[in-house]
Design an enzyme around this catalytic site. Sequence first.
Site, short mmCIF file in Angstrom:
data_model
loop_
_atom_site.label_atom_id
_atom_site.label_comp_id
_atom_site.label_asym_id
_atom_site.label_seq_id
_atom_site.Cartn_x
_atom_site.Cartn_y
_atom_site.Cartn_z
CE1 TYR A 60 34.03 43.74 51.40
CE2 TYR A 60 33.73 45.96 52.25
CZ TYR A 60 33.24 44.68 52.04
OH TYR A 60 31.98 44.36 52.47
CG ASP A 97 35.13 51.58 46.19
OD1 ASP A 97 34.62 52.55 46.79
OD2 ASP A 97 35.01 50.40 46.56
CE LYS A 122 33.34 52.34 54.92
NZ LYS A 122 34.04 51.48 53.99
C1 LIG Z 1 33.33 50.31 53.18
C2 LIG Z 1 33.64 50.17 51.76
C3 LIG Z 1 32.72 49.66 50.84
C4 LIG Z 1 31.40 49.09 51.25
O1 LIG Z 1 30.56 50.04 51.82
P1 LIG Z 1 29.32 49.53 52.73
O2 LIG Z 1 28.61 50.78 53.06
O3 LIG Z 1 29.93 48.83 53.90
O4 LIG Z 1 28.52 48.61 51.88
C5 LIG Z 1 33.06 49.66 49.50
N1 LIG Z 1 34.25 50.12 49.09
C6 LIG Z 1 35.16 50.60 49.94
C7 LIG Z 1 36.45 51.11 49.42
C8 LIG Z 1 34.90 50.63 51.30
O5 LIG Z 1 35.84 51.07 52.15
#
Ligand SMILES: *Cc1c(COP(=O)(O)O)cnc(C)c1O
Length: 430
Positions: A146, A241, A269
Amino acid sequence: MALNHKKSKELFNKAKRIIPGGVNSPVRAFKAVGGNPIFIDSAKGSKIYDVDGNEYIDYVLSWGPMILGHAHPTIIKALQKAAEKGTSFGAPTPLEVELAGMVRKVYPSMEVMRMVSSGTEATMSAIRAARGFTGRDKIVKFEGCYHGHADGLLVKAGSGAATFGVPTSPGVPKDYARNTITLPYNDLNAFRKICEKAGKDIACVIIEPVVGNSGCILPKPGYLEGLRSVTKKHGIVLIFDEVMTGFRVSYGGAQKVFKIKPDMTCLGKVIGGGLPVGAYGGREDIMRKIAPDGPVYQAGTLSGNPLAMTAGIETLKILSKPETYKKLMAKSEELEEALKDAAKRAGIKTKFYRAGTMFCTYFTDREVYNFTDAAKTDMAAFAKFFRSMLDKGINLAPSGYEAGFMSLAHTSADINKTARAAYESFREIK
Ligand SMILES: *Cc1c(COP(=O)(O)O)cnc(C)c1O
């Protein structure tokens, strides 16, 4: 002795009338596990409290950010002080420069970076930069990873070999999806093949180096190294990511543990310490394409917000102390051993995976290497396990496709209580 959720239920019914599904982010709605979401009143340290006064040991930690535990006194004090100076200026502040400098020290691959307000913004901006830099349109992502909810990323593979994407969500134009190629994670051959066929059209590859959005899936030995060398050969920008893995797999993220230097990195995060922050950055030649240095546009009214930067700076200050990660890793290991032991004593087949401070229990006796494997695990058993744990005062993420997280605030007493609850819950669902 089911817990009382009367107020949560009332609030949920009210919320459903004005908010889709009653929630501002879908997985909070408990659809995957049944029942109603608990509405939170407050949180402190390793504990979270719902509006009915129930206490839970929290392993969701706001889906990762609260690595110091909730309402850490240092962070709260710093935020109060910062708020008195004003909450947003729409002009540069020393705080942004400070946080960027701190991040670059830990993630040296991020030579130049920009602050944004969410992980979604970070990934979509990084992809735009990669496309602007290479002049190519196609991107590669991996099934079960994701990367936020931007249009071109809400695409999953068809079955079998690589397929040019079909949108997973209505509202995503087919023309967008066509530029997203989705491949299985941990399959280097599939990636090599697509590069031989279409490498010169591929701008970038985006990957969760450890997959945290299908539970917790570790890369096979050589997989990330393989991606690195194949992308280099074809002039494809490799984007890690690390929105979830950053500061979680280790202080320096997955790139530090696996010793890979990606071309670009996305963070989120943990770097916001519980406030909305994301960051993307990488090789200077790519990042200089971003406006106003270059022609690739990206902006944000609240980007680099002083409160968000303050929470990030204070969080990283605590994380940068050498004893912090020793403690975090020791606690995570203690939980791993306790949960594995509980499963064994209860006589239930599970697979437990952990990368630093993120972990997942799958209800299966087979190893999990990719999304297909994760989807084959017993999700009904997870749903029962989740409800039983919640009723025993343990808050897990309400989906078998999510990771759990450890914080600095969790104690051995918390871990023991969690293991006792897990043992009983394993027995109940057996
Ligand atoms: C949570 C997450 C996102 C999205 O971040 P948001 O702050 O919710 O937009 C993107 N990539 C990864 C790997 C994530 O865990």
